[in-house]
Design an enzyme around this catalytic site. Structure first.
Site, PDB file in Angstrom:
ATOM      1  N   LYS A  79       0.925  -1.115   0.042  1.00 53.58           N
ATOM      2  CA  LYS A  79       0.002  -0.197  -0.001  1.00 53.58           C
ATOM      3  C   LYS A  79       0.867   1.276  -0.086  1.00 53.58           C
ATOM      4  CE  LYS A  79      -3.904   1.845   3.006  1.00 53.58           C
ATOM      5  NZ  LYS A  79      -4.827   1.455   4.084  1.00 53.58           N
ATOM      6  N   SER A 154      -9.736   1.424   3.219  1.00 55.03           N
ATOM      7  CA  SER A 154      -8.833   2.325   2.282  1.00 55.03           C
ATOM      8  C   SER A 154      -7.774   1.342   1.610  1.00 55.03           C
ATOM      9  CB  SER A 154      -8.047   3.166   3.348  1.00 55.03           C
ATOM     10  OG  SER A 154      -7.338   2.511   4.208  1.00 55.03           O
ATOM     11  N   SER A 178      -9.769  -0.920   7.169  1.00 60.50           N
ATOM     12  CA  SER A 178      -9.325  -0.795   6.077  1.00 60.50           C
ATOM     13  C   SER A 178      -8.510  -1.916   5.402  1.00 60.50           C
ATOM     14  CB  SER A 178      -8.230   0.562   6.245  1.00 60.50           C
ATOM     15  OG  SER A 178      -8.932   1.575   6.119  1.00 60.50           O
TER      16      SER A 178
END
Ligand code: ZN
Lengths: 486, 478, 93
Positions: A79, A154, A178
């Site tokens: 990420k 997310s 997330s």
């Protein structure tokens, strides 16, 4: 099976048997990214050159007969919230559009030390604020199961990349769900470890008391392998813990005899999609067949979690994001007439709408006269939420709940309604507030061919119990073998 | 006419002498090129986290113990949020609601009076960086973060002081203690010991405090006194004129000798304090405090009392000698080395000569070791040299670092104590000055000094004055 | 109820500039979110201790040993404005 459908452990096995080289695995992943990512939109940065260099080095070591860690040579992505030295790291924000970190996050470094091959940095909600990856300043990521839908957020770039077979595993971060919600929405396994299990050093902070790093993988064994690699105390993170790190693959057992599973009644509510509710109930039947005892439990303060979270997380975020001021790095507004103008314009140009909204909310709840009514109150309610779990874990080993109340929703469906968006995290937020480990794993498929996830929650540092329960279920079912139709 | 009483509380920021910063492993060394003592943590890069320096905690505890504070088992670091270019994270990590030390006191003396000043608290925090406005284009400032994240303790007094003299006595006492503890340089000019003063006045007899102003930017003890004096006069004039004191921050302008309002530069500050989630509560176990208590050095007050009692020197001397820890140690070693010499004589040498010498030559106490002091004092005791010579020798040691024996040889410093030789010279002096001799014998006692001077001069200043006196006395009386 | 003026004040404190329409929108949204938060008032928390961290143990401490670090060179390289090894900002008055 096609190369890109392999799990980390399967690919590792092939590498060990010299049926495939790291360069071949890497080239295959890069090719797949090249052909499919224009549709999926998972990657913000693809590190093709350095990946191939790394892969070649690993192959050379294998050729020389060196014994390597299990994850060596496997294409892996991060990420874009993990700092990677020399590789642009943006947190999907315009304010960091040009940020090249001079150091690497501890968790990323631990994976590099294991020999993973970094193939790129993945899209996310800006500063991890969102549940659909739509707040990214740069691009939309689509769900590989249905390109008109969200991959969750997310960590939506991570979930989409793993589900689409663009990489063999990824790291995400989880502040209110997330990792788990996107894992559920894309049919993969995602674990948020106990707060303090994995170092936060070098991970761009959203809400420091809630943020935690975790693996996003195709199955439970992969998840254990990655957690083995990244867990442990870090002397650069005062909130990481010295608790010993077990070998989590030792917990992967097939039967559930004597395992006590709790079913919190507050998590089975009318607002949940009936297909999801049914899939989780069916999973409980499977557990019964595997020898587990099922007990109903109550977490009475569950309904207070969302408002508690929406005080604590923005408050911490408003402070964590003060460093983005256009002075030392990141975006600086052109032609500022004075210092105040520089601050205000750099930040206003650099942050997106959701980030601004949360900074505003956080600044407000901390401002003079409101601290006790909001922040302190929320911290006290947090204590009550934590106690609920402590009570429950006196009776049971793990809790089973749905991960998300809904399937992957359409892109754009909730962007205008922050409260609707915040409710996507209704089943995951409590776990962050209580600092507990929670995993989402696939447990079904909707009639419309969208994956369904269930959540396993255990007590503090009891990840082993989660792995035990998750692996037993996974081995008894086929859901983990589903692959997105791309 | 109303008479007013002044009420003063002081906030002192003391920079701790740790090797590294409070939350990262960067050096705290002074005077390095801009931004070279920095790392990802103190530059406030994304993703960084603070890790607390054990030494900084120890120093804060030591300060607390020396000022009779209660050391808190649990203290918490908070974030003080505001934007400024010298504050890289956009917040300062500082203890707020739960500081490490609470409720202490300091005994001070001024104008011969004794007084106890209460301490509200001591808390730990990180310093900010520095802004440089002095070079480059006139419309820019330059940010240097070498000082950012350096450990500070803030020592907050109760509003117990009633005048500028008290305030500076308190400050000096506090500074001496921190320097004794070896936890702070105590240098006001360089900013390692900084003071803000809260000053208000109220009519004598009134219990309620008046509105206070906070004074900043006073970088010497003298300036603290001057600034408070000025502020008190300003507030008195304001009130007597029918006006009201406005609560504000004022900066002391030492050149103009006035304080100026900073209100124009202030905005409504709202620091939004909350506990820093990146740090867990600081837990100080009793055992740690006890261990540090055992290590506490003797502090100036105790040492001064002991010197006066054990060595029989005047309390004033004892206080002067103990103000500086190094001097006190030097003196005590010299007394021990110069066995047989009265401590009072040793103290005189320091009070009348060595302390002044140190002001001119900073290396004085490095070059003049306590054993050199003892050696020279012994020579005077034995009558080998005069006290004047002793001082001359010490001056030379301080200036050149030469050995005492060498200096004595080079300067031919041998004191004549041989009575025969001195008698001869005295006889000659009396013979050469018959008129003065007659006058003396006629009652002009003052002329005794004249004869001493003449005799000493004839002996090249090397005679033992006591022997000269004795012989002269005998011969003059005839 | 948060007024528009409060939202403006908060924006200033957070060093954000909001357009007219943003101000309007945020005022409404913040009020909606805070209305939800009102729910917490149902709970009596007078005797409850606040949780800052889910797991509270003593803070670890670091030894006072210098480590040299040279990231500054890379940081100055990516910084928007620097001069003579300083970060440069508009004049601070
Ligand atoms: Zn540093």
């Amino acid at each position: 099976m096609e190369l890109h459908h392999l799990t980390l452990s399967q690919a590792a096995e092939k590498l060990r048997k010299k049926e495939v080289s790291s360069v071949e695995l890497t080239q295959n992943s890069l090719k797949r990214i090249e052909s499919l990512d224009p549709k999926v939109g998972a990657y913000l940065t693809v590190t093709a050159d350095s990946a191939l260099t790394q892969a070649k080095a690993i192959d050379a070591k294998i050729a020389s007969g060196e014994k390597l860690p299990e994850l060596s040579g496997l294409p892996f992505s991060l990420k874009d919230i993990f700092l990677t030295k020399g590789i642009k790291t943006t947190c999907a924000s315009k304010i960091l559009h040009n940020f090249i970190p001079p150091y690497t996050a501890t968790s990323a470094q631990k994976l590099f030390d294991q020999g993973i091959v970094l193939t790129g940095k993945l899209n996310m909600d800006e500063f991890a604020m969102g549940s659909s990856t739509e707040t990214s300043a740069f691009q939309q990521t689509k769900n590989p199961w249905d390109l008109s839908r969200t991959p969750g957020g997310s960590s939506g770039g991570s979930s989409a990349a793993v589900a689409a077979g663009l990489c063999y595993g990824a790291l995400g971060t989880d502040t209110g769900g997330s990792i788990r919600q996107p894992a559920a929405l894309t049919g993969i396994v995602g674990l948020k470890p106990t707060y303090g299990r994995v170092s936060r050093f070098g991970v761009i902070a959203f809400a420091s008391s809630l943020d935690q790093v975790g693996p996003m993988t195709k199955d439970v064994r992969d998840c254990a392998l990655v957690l083995n690699a990244i867990a442990g105390y870090d002397d650069r993170d005062s909130t990481s813990f010295k608790t010993a790190v077990p070998d989590y693959t030792q917990s992967l057992k097939k039967d559930c005899k004597g395992l006590k599973i709790g079913v919190p009644k507050e998590y089975f509510i009318p607002g949940t999609d009936p297909e999801i509710d049914a899939a989780v109930r069916k999973a409980l039947e499977t557990y019964k067949e595997l020898g587990a005892e099922i007990h109903e439990v109550s977490l009475p303060h569950t309904e207070y979690a969302v408002p508690t979270y929406y005080i604590l997380a923005p408050a911490e975020a408003s402070s964590n994001l003060a460093r983005y001021d256009g002075i030392r790095y990141g975006h600086r507004a052109e032609g500022a007439k004075d210092l105040l103008d520089l601050y205000v314009r750099s930040r206003s140009e650099g942050f997106g709408a959701e980030v601004k909204r949360r900074i505003m909310l956080g600044t407000y709840v901390l401002s003079a006269g409101y601290y006790d009514a909001y922040y302190l109150k929320a911290q006290k309610v947090r204590t009550l939420i934590r106690r609920d779990f402590e009570e429950a874990f006196k009776k049971v080993d793990v809790l089973v709940t749905p991960t998300s109340p809904s399937h992957a929703f359409k892109l754009g469906e909730k962007t205008d309604d922050p409260i609707q968006m915040y409710l996507s995290d209704i089943f995951t937020i409590n776990v962050n507030l209580a600092g507990l480990p929670g995993m989402s794993l696939p447990c079904g498929m909707s009639a419309g061919k969208l994956p369904i996830g269930m959540q396993l929650i255990a007590g503090s540092f009891q990840e082993e119990k989660i792995f035990h329960a998750a692996y037993a279920y996974e081995q008894a079912t086929q859901w983990h073998q589903m692959r997105a139709p791309l | 006419m109303t008479t007013f009483e002044t009420v003063i509380g002081l906030e002192v920021h003391a920079q701790l002498k740790t090797k590294t910063k409070i939350f990262c492993s960067c050096s705290t060394e002074f005077g390095k090129p801009p931004n070279t003592n920095t790392c990802e943590v103190c530059l406030g890069l994304p993703g960084v986290l603070p890790v607390l320096n054990r030494k900084a905690v120890e120093f804060a505890i030591k300060a607390g113990l020396a000022t009779h504070c209660s050391i808190q088992r649990k203290s918490v670091f908070a974030r003080k949020n505001y934007f400024y270019p010298d504050l890289p994270k956009g917040y300062q990590i500082s203890q707020y609601e739960l500081p490490i030390c609470l409720k202490g006191y300091l005994d001070i003396e001024f104008d011969g009076q004794k007084k106890r000043v209460g301490l509200t608290r001591i808390h730990m925090e990180e310093d900010a960086g520095k802004l440089n406005h002095d070079f480059g284009s006139s419309d820019v400032s330059h940010v240097d973060l070498n000082r950012a994240c350096t450990p500070l303790i803030e020592i907050v007094s109760e509003p117990d002081m009633r005048g500028p003299k008290e305030a500076s006595a308190y400050l000096r006492r506090l500074r001496d203690i921190l320097v004794y503890l070896d936890i702070c340089d105590g240098n006001m000019e360089e900013g390692s010991f900084r003071c803000d003063a809260n000053v208000s006045i109220r009519p004598v007899g009134q219990e309620k405090f008046g509105t206070r102003c906070e004074l900043k930017n006073m970088n010497s003890f003298r300036n603290v006194e001057r600034a408070i004096e000025y502020e008190v006069k300003r507030q008195e004039a304001l009130i007597l004129d029918g006006g009201k004191v406005v609560q504000e921050t004022r900066t002391w302008n030492a050149d103009k000798g006035i304080s100026e309002s900073m209100r124009s530069k202030e905005e409504a500050n709202d620091y939004r304090y909350f506990p820093d989630p990146d740090l867990l509560p600081l837990i100080v176990e009793d055992a740690w405090v006890e261990e540090l208590r055992k290590q506490q050095p003797e502090l100036p007050v105790e040492k001064s009392e002991r010197f006066a009692k054990d060595y029989g020197i005047p309390p004033y001397d004892a206080e002067v000698l103990t103000a500086d820890k190094a001097v006190a140690q030097h003196w005590e070693e010299a007394v021990k080395a110069a066995q047989g010499t009265e401590p009072k004589k040793v103290s005189n040498l320091y009070m009348t000569h060595l302390l002044k010498l140190q002001k001119d030559i900073p290396e004085t106490f490095e070059r003049i070791t306590s054993s050199i002091v003892a050696e020279v004092l012994k020579m005077t005791e034995d009558g080998q040299i005069s006290l004047g010579m002793a001082k001359e020798i010490l001056d030379e040691v301080a200036a050149s670092g030469k050995a005492v024996k060498l200096i004595v040889e080079e300067k031919g410093m041998v004191q004549v104590s041989d009575t025969g030789a001195i008698e001869k010279v005295v006889d000659q002096v009396l013979a050469d000055n018959p008129k003065n001799l007659a006058d003396f014998r006629g009652g002009k006692d003052k002329l005794f000094g004249f004869f001493v001077g003449q005799t000493m001069k004839a002996l090249g200043g090397k005679a033992n004055p006591k022997v000269v006196n004795d012989i002269l006395m005998k011969k003059l009386k005839g | 109820m948060i007024t528009r003026e409060t939202v403006e004040k908060i924006a200033k404190l957070a060093r954000l500039q909001l357009s007219e329409s943003d101000l309007e929108k945020y005022t409404g949204q913040l009020n909606n979110i805070l209305a939800d938060v009102e729910k917490l008032k149902e709970l009596n928390t007078d005797a409850i201790e606040a949780t800052t961290h889910a797991v509270e143990v003593a803070n670890p401490l670091r030894e006072d040993e210098v480590k040299t670090n040279t990231v500054i060179d890379a940081v100055l390289e990516i910084s928007p404005d620097h001069e003579a090894h300083f970060f440069r900002v508009p004049k601070v008055l």
